[in-house]
Motif scaffolding. Sequence first.
Motif, PDB file in Angstrom:
ATOM      1  N   HIS A  34       2.866-150.899  79.022  1.00 44.20           N
ATOM      2  CA  HIS A  34       1.937-150.431  78.251  1.00 44.20           C
ATOM      3  C   HIS A  34       0.369-150.166  78.519  1.00 44.20           C
ATOM      4  CE1 HIS A  34       5.261-150.893  75.356  1.00 44.20           C
ATOM      5  NE2 HIS A  34       5.711-152.120  75.944  1.00 44.20           N
ATOM      6  N   TRP A  35      -0.220-149.304  78.184  1.00 39.38           N
ATOM      7  CA  TRP A  35      -1.716-149.275  78.411  1.00 39.38           C
ATOM      8  C   TRP A  35      -2.367-149.762  77.248  1.00 39.38           C
ATOM      9  CZ3 TRP A  35      -5.412-149.430  81.415  1.00 39.38           C
ATOM     10  CH2 TRP A  35      -6.991-148.856  81.232  1.00 39.38           C
ATOM     11  N   HIS A  36      -3.149-150.741  77.435  1.00 37.84           N
ATOM     12  CA  HIS A  36      -4.218-151.252  76.276  1.00 37.84           C
ATOM     13  C   HIS A  36      -5.618-151.174  76.591  1.00 37.84           C
ATOM     14  CE1 HIS A  36      -1.016-154.180  74.624  1.00 37.84           C
ATOM     15  NE2 HIS A  36      -0.521-153.808  75.796  1.00 37.84           N
ATOM     16  N   GLN A  37      -6.278-150.724  75.614  1.00 39.26           N
ATOM     17  CA  GLN A  37      -7.609-150.535  75.994  1.00 39.26           C
ATOM     18  C   GLN A  37      -8.568-150.578  74.839  1.00 39.26           C
ATOM     19  OE1 GLN A  37      -7.842-145.908  76.685  1.00 39.26           O
ATOM     20  NE2 GLN A  37      -9.597-146.144  75.200  1.00 39.26           N
ATOM     21  N   TRP A  38      -9.764-151.269  74.891  1.00 43.08           N
ATOM     22  CA  TRP A  38     -10.603-151.467  73.625  1.00 43.08           C
ATOM     23  C   TRP A  38     -10.999-149.896  73.093  1.00 43.08           C
ATOM     24  CZ3 TRP A  38     -10.967-156.046  71.540  1.00 43.08           C
ATOM     25  CH2 TRP A  38     -10.778-157.171  72.515  1.00 43.08           C
ATOM     26  N   LYS A  39     -11.102-150.301  71.508  1.00 46.25           N
ATOM     27  CA  LYS A  39     -11.722-149.036  70.918  1.00 46.25           C
ATOM     28  C   LYS A  39     -13.134-149.069  70.771  1.00 46.25           C
ATOM     29  CE  LYS A  39      -7.838-149.143  67.759  1.00 46.25           C
ATOM     30  NZ  LYS A  39      -7.223-149.253  65.955  1.00 46.25           N
ATOM     31  N   LEU A  40     -13.812-147.915  71.302  1.00 44.95           N
ATOM     32  CA  LEU A  40     -15.104-147.930  71.496  1.00 44.95           C
ATOM     33  C   LEU A  40     -15.981-146.907  70.530  1.00 44.95           C
ATOM     34  CD1 LEU A  40     -15.390-147.840  75.375  1.00 44.95           C
ATOM     35  CD2 LEU A  40     -15.613-149.808  74.211  1.00 44.95           C
ATOM     36  N   PRO A  66       3.752-155.638  74.324  1.00 37.26           N
ATOM     37  CA  PRO A  66       3.940-154.378  73.460  1.00 37.26           C
ATOM     38  C   PRO A  66       3.420-154.377  72.125  1.00 37.26           C
ATOM     39  CG  PRO A  66       5.757-156.010  72.890  1.00 37.26           C
ATOM     40  CD  PRO A  66       4.689-156.617  74.106  1.00 37.26           C
ATOM     41  N   ARG A  67       2.267-155.296  71.848  1.00 37.21           N
ATOM     42  CA  ARG A  67       1.536-155.463  70.729  1.00 37.21           C
ATOM     43  C   ARG A  67      -0.025-155.661  71.156  1.00 37.21           C
ATOM     44  NH1 ARG A  67       3.304-159.722  66.570  1.00 37.21           N
ATOM     45  NH2 ARG A  67       1.876-158.839  65.290  1.00 37.21           N
ATOM     46  N   ALA A  68      -0.912-154.579  70.324  1.00 36.86           N
ATOM     47  CA  ALA A  68      -2.310-154.552  70.632  1.00 36.86           C
ATOM     48  C   ALA A  68      -3.055-155.741  70.085  1.00 36.86           C
ATOM     49  CB  ALA A  68      -2.962-153.279  70.250  1.00 36.86           C
ATOM     50  N   LEU A  69      -4.086-155.954  70.810  1.00 36.02           N
ATOM     51  CA  LEU A  69      -5.045-156.896  70.345  1.00 36.02           C
ATOM     52  C   LEU A  69      -6.116-156.295  69.197  1.00 36.02           C
ATOM     53  CD1 LEU A  69      -6.639-158.496  73.565  1.00 36.02           C
ATOM     54  CD2 LEU A  69      -5.302-159.846  71.952  1.00 36.02           C
ATOM     55  N   ARG A  70      -6.644-157.236  68.290  1.00 35.85           N
ATOM     56  CA  ARG A  70      -7.360-156.390  67.277  1.00 35.85           C
ATOM     57  C   ARG A  70      -8.361-155.734  67.855  1.00 35.85           C
ATOM     58  NH1 ARG A  70      -9.892-160.379  62.681  1.00 35.85           N
ATOM     59  NH2 ARG A  70     -10.889-161.041  64.694  1.00 35.85           N
ATOM     60  N   GLY A  71      -8.683-154.415  67.319  1.00 36.44           N
ATOM     61  CA  GLY A  71     -10.006-153.804  68.209  1.00 36.44           C
ATOM     62  C   GLY A  71      -9.567-153.083  69.458  1.00 36.44           C
ATOM     63  N   CYS A  72      -8.095-152.866  69.622  1.00 33.59           N
ATOM     64  CA  CYS A  72      -7.611-152.338  70.830  1.00 33.59           C
ATOM     65  C   CYS A  72      -6.497-151.542  70.365  1.00 33.59           C
ATOM     66  CB  CYS A  72      -6.793-153.186  71.945  1.00 33.59           C
ATOM     67  SG  CYS A  72      -8.126-154.183  72.721  1.00 33.59           S
ATOM     68  N   ARG A  73      -6.251-150.463  71.234  1.00 29.79           N
ATOM     69  CA  ARG A  73      -5.221-149.498  70.952  1.00 29.79           C
ATOM     70  C   ARG A  73      -4.152-149.563  72.173  1.00 29.79           C
ATOM     71  NH1 ARG A  73      -6.076-144.170  73.309  1.00 29.79           N
ATOM     72  NH2 ARG A  73      -8.288-143.816  73.760  1.00 29.79           N
ATOM     73  N   ILE A  74      -2.831-149.099  71.991  1.00 30.17           N
ATOM     74  CA  ILE A  74      -1.904-149.391  72.959  1.00 30.17           C
ATOM     75  C   ILE A  74      -0.996-148.148  73.025  1.00 30.17           C
ATOM     76  CG2 ILE A  74      -0.342-150.294  71.134  1.00 30.17           C
ATOM     77  CD1 ILE A  74       1.051-152.074  73.319  1.00 30.17           C
ATOM     78  N   THR A  75      -0.694-147.691  74.221  1.00 27.22           N
ATOM     79  CA  THR A  75       0.227-146.506  74.676  1.00 27.22           C
ATOM     80  C   THR A  75       1.337-146.775  75.589  1.00 27.22           C
ATOM     81  OG1 THR A  75      -1.902-145.162  74.147  1.00 27.22           O
ATOM     82  CG2 THR A  75       0.146-144.008  75.352  1.00 27.22           C
ATOM     83  N   PRO A  76       2.550-146.629  75.391  1.00 28.17           N
ATOM     84  CA  PRO A  76       3.566-146.786  76.199  1.00 28.17           C
ATOM     85  C   PRO A  76       3.579-145.805  77.578  1.00 28.17           C
ATOM     86  CG  PRO A  76       4.407-146.373  73.954  1.00 28.17           C
ATOM     87  CD  PRO A  76       2.954-145.890  73.916  1.00 28.17           C
TER      88      PRO A  76
END
Length: 340
Positions: free
Chosen positions: A272-278, A148-158
């Motif tokens: 949760h969906w996690h993805q890198w911020k680009l 439930p927590r994002a990596l640094r440089g990523c964003r997360i959506t339930p």
Amino acid sequence: MKELDPAALDCLAALADGGSFERAAQRLAITQSAVSQRLRGLESQVGQLLVVRARPLRLTEPGKVLLRFARQLQAMRADVARELGESLRAQTRLPIAVNADSLATWVLPALDALVQDGVSLELIVDDQDFTHEWLRQGQVLGCVSTVPRALRGCRITPLGVMRYVAVASPAFVAREMGGDAEGGLHRGNFSQLPFLVFNRKDDTQTQWVAKAFGVRSPRLVERFVPSSEAYARAAMMGWGIGVLPELQVRDAIERGELIVLHPEVAVEVALHWHQWKLGDELSGSAPRGARLDEVGDALVRGAHAALGSQAAPGRRARTQEPAGRVVRRSPRPAVARPSR
């Protein structure tokens, strides 16, 4: 640090994908010597070993850092080419990691329109508690995960909640449970009846039994079936008791091919969906419409439609150490977590 060579970064990504210099050369349509030369140049530039030359080869920690950058660079390159009207469909793909049960239920319908529109995806399947590691290592650009927590440089959506129920075929109930779907499975006999298990990472069944009968660390008779579709089929064939997504077996239950056991008991998990911020998103001003954003948006819409958008009540608390290792805290008594 000087500007990194994009061609060398592509080689690093190809090595990670192929697991060997030969396969990397085939992916890039160059010679193995050219792959080695570009890798050596990149290692010389950063002053660190990036690849352990083994069989299969593996990336070092600095190599994983540069792999994340290479993936992001490839995704941004594809977005720019798309805006300029160019096509990189054959060369560029978006790797994402998903769990098998999501893939077997809602993921493909959610992504269908994008794939039909020409988006090139690589779907990597792993346990939903482990897909996050693929993202951390730079192997994928996004993942469906329980973390439930994002990596640094990523964003997360339930995404919503997957609800797992225990089911068995009418023949199994008649043969193993005395024909009693209501009381034929109980605290006194669950350890003698076979349960279907997806793989050795899967603890869905023990979670369900612990919740149903108040038993800590129950030991089960296990029959392994490492495919979501085959797992459901094995349950319908009477191989054992299965703990499956309600979404996946709803039709089979309605047709009478499966019977829900202890319907008041369910295992719930919030995804949760996690993805890198680009690109410019790192500074908070990213333009919408990038392919990775479109993939994420499609998955969020599809998951909300199939699963609902509410978080699981009493979901097991989880956190992350700085190094990225997942730490599980003690669950509340009513909480259970599937592992597929």
